[in-house]
Design a protein around this motif. Sequence first.
Motif, PDB file in Angstrom:
ATOM      1  N   LEU A  43       3.813 -11.161   4.992  1.00  0.00           N
ATOM      2  CA  LEU A  43       4.505 -10.031   5.595  1.00  0.00           C
ATOM      3  C   LEU A  43       5.016 -10.391   6.978  1.00  0.00           C
ATOM      4  O   LEU A  43       6.104  -9.966   7.375  1.00  0.00           O
TER       5      LEU A  43
ATOM      6  N   THR B 112      -1.690  -5.080   6.952  1.00  0.00           N
ATOM      7  CA  THR B 112      -1.911  -5.688   5.637  1.00  0.00           C
ATOM      8  C   THR B 112      -3.339  -5.451   5.181  1.00  0.00           C
ATOM      9  O   THR B 112      -4.268  -5.328   5.986  1.00  0.00           O
TER      10      THR B 112
ATOM     11  N   ASN C 261      -5.682  -8.586   0.593  1.00  0.00           N
ATOM     12  CA  ASN C 261      -4.903  -9.565  -0.158  1.00  0.00           C
ATOM     13  C   ASN C 261      -3.484  -9.744   0.388  1.00  0.00           C
ATOM     14  O   ASN C 261      -2.593 -10.227  -0.315  1.00  0.00           O
TER      15      ASN C 261
ATOM     16  N   GLU D 112      -1.456  -7.371   1.166  1.00  0.00           N
ATOM     17  CA  GLU D 112      -0.537  -6.309   0.747  1.00  0.00           C
ATOM     18  C   GLU D 112      -0.125  -5.445   1.935  1.00  0.00           C
ATOM     19  O   GLU D 112      -0.889  -5.242   2.861  1.00  0.00           O
ATOM     20  N   LEU D 113       1.096  -4.957   1.876  1.00  0.00           N
ATOM     21  CA  LEU D 113       1.651  -4.146   2.961  1.00  0.00           C
ATOM     22  C   LEU D 113       0.982  -2.774   3.006  1.00  0.00           C
ATOM     23  O   LEU D 113       0.799  -2.119   1.983  1.00  0.00           O
TER      24      LEU D 113
ATOM     25  N   PRO E 189       5.625  -9.354  -0.091  1.00  0.00           N
ATOM     26  CA  PRO E 189       4.796  -8.166   0.187  1.00  0.00           C
ATOM     27  C   PRO E 189       5.573  -6.860   0.060  1.00  0.00           C
ATOM     28  O   PRO E 189       5.054  -5.869  -0.458  1.00  0.00           O
ATOM     29  N   GLU E 190       6.808  -6.848   0.532  1.00  0.00           N
ATOM     30  CA  GLU E 190       7.603  -5.627   0.405  1.00  0.00           C
ATOM     31  C   GLU E 190       7.939  -5.348  -1.055  1.00  0.00           C
ATOM     32  O   GLU E 190       7.875  -4.202  -1.510  1.00  0.00           O
TER      33      GLU E 190
ATOM     34  N   ASP F 240       6.212  -6.227  -3.687  1.00  0.00           N
ATOM     35  CA  ASP F 240       5.009  -5.752  -4.368  1.00  0.00           C
ATOM     36  C   ASP F 240       4.713  -4.299  -4.012  1.00  0.00           C
ATOM     37  O   ASP F 240       4.336  -3.502  -4.880  1.00  0.00           O
ATOM     38  N   TYR F 241       4.868  -3.973  -2.739  1.00  0.00           N
ATOM     39  CA  TYR F 241       4.606  -2.591  -2.328  1.00  0.00           C
ATOM     40  C   TYR F 241       5.561  -1.619  -3.009  1.00  0.00           C
ATOM     41  O   TYR F 241       5.134  -0.576  -3.554  1.00  0.00           O
TER      42      TYR F 241
ATOM     43  N   LEU G  40       4.786  -1.320  -6.741  1.00  0.00           N
ATOM     44  CA  LEU G  40       3.577  -0.531  -6.954  1.00  0.00           C
ATOM     45  C   LEU G  40       3.842   0.951  -6.703  1.00  0.00           C
ATOM     46  O   LEU G  40       3.340   1.815  -7.433  1.00  0.00           O
TER      47      LEU G  40
END
Length: 445
Positions: A239, A283, A286, A288-289, A430-431, A433-434, A437
């Motif tokens: 990120l 974060t 893991n 993640e954002l 990261p973006e 994945d966010y 999700l």
Amino acid sequence: MPESETQQPGTPATAPGDASSVVSMPSPARDAGYRGHGTSRAAGEVALLLREIAPTVLGVLTRRSGDFDRAEDAVQEAMLAAATQWPEDGLPDNPRGWLLQVAQRRLTDAVRAEIARRNREVAVAVQDVVPPSDIRPAQDDTLTLFLLCCHPALSPASAIALTLRAVGGLTTEEIARAFLLPEATMAQRISRAKKRLAAVERPFAAPADLADDGRVDSVLRVLYVVFTEGHTATVGARLYRVDLATEAIRLAFLMHRLLPGDPEVTGLLALMLLTDARRAARTGPNGELIPLIEQDRSRWDRSRLAEGLRLATAAIGHGLDGPYRIQAAIAALHAQARRAEDTDWERILVLYTMFDRLADNPMVTLNRAVATAMVHGPAAGLELANTLEDRLTGNHRLDAVRGHLHEMSGDRPAAVAAYTSAARLTTSAPERDYLTLRAATLRHG
């Protein structure tokens, strides 16, 4: 998408360890921790080290020779030699000194060849190789290189592009993406900047009075772009890039030391500190954002917040008529909110409205759309965001904001579609994945 986690203008990063990028992209200097004579190192580690020390070497060589183009060519040749030798032979005791010596020899050879060919004096550029002990502290030369590249003979846009290329650790493609321009256009801009400097007498002479020199605005803009890329890397699996953000803050401190009474310099430093103070909370375990509204604010760096608020207060005291002072004021309001629901969005909207009038930047308008939604409801925010359709075509941040505002309004299908589109457009893992999700949660929730 919550404010300030997905809407800040940024520039793409380059993955450390890419040998080709090493040769083409010098970046901030720091060699501590890499020394160890005779120790074989992985090529990736060598590449990262070269990226870090190259700007200092380029700064020294440019200062000595006064010829940016030749100095850059010489440094790139030296980096190529290092990328070949160091992984096999181990690192020299002083990597920066080694690189400088080799680059200096390359530069000297090039100049001597030209002398022989054209039979003219280039005494300034032809110098004996100087021992590594001659190298001045890294931070001096890095900042000097910033100032040199931001010469007043260049337009602000050209100076910023050249500086990001030479010092900021960004490729031409990444710079082009940051400015929403085609790569070919940015390459031409950088080339013209070099030619313009070549036609100026003593282009790299240090300014007698920096405050009146006309290059401060460009330097601040470059520092902000570098910091923004460090805060939210636009490419890759991470990120943020701590190296870029830390270097930008360090150079901003140096600028503040040079110009302590300049409110925009103070405002930029305050903005960086207040923004970077949130890094640990941005974060999850893991990587993640975690958007601003969901962050654990107890993890924010309190000492950095306190210093940022002190500087922001000093800068704002000079009035809110500069872009960095306004952004520092916005960051200060976020910093002062103990909980997300305590955020003073009405004052933030006022500040974004002022900022929008000051700067013709669609990202500022996009941020204003979020603030508008927080004060007047998502429909008002969407109406404003939709006005940016033409200016932000292909940029994932517009769809990310639309997804957030549609989610606020309860329109799940529209939010899913917008989040999915934004995930498809972003180059940040990261973006992506966010956003993916978020879309999946709404689809099945």
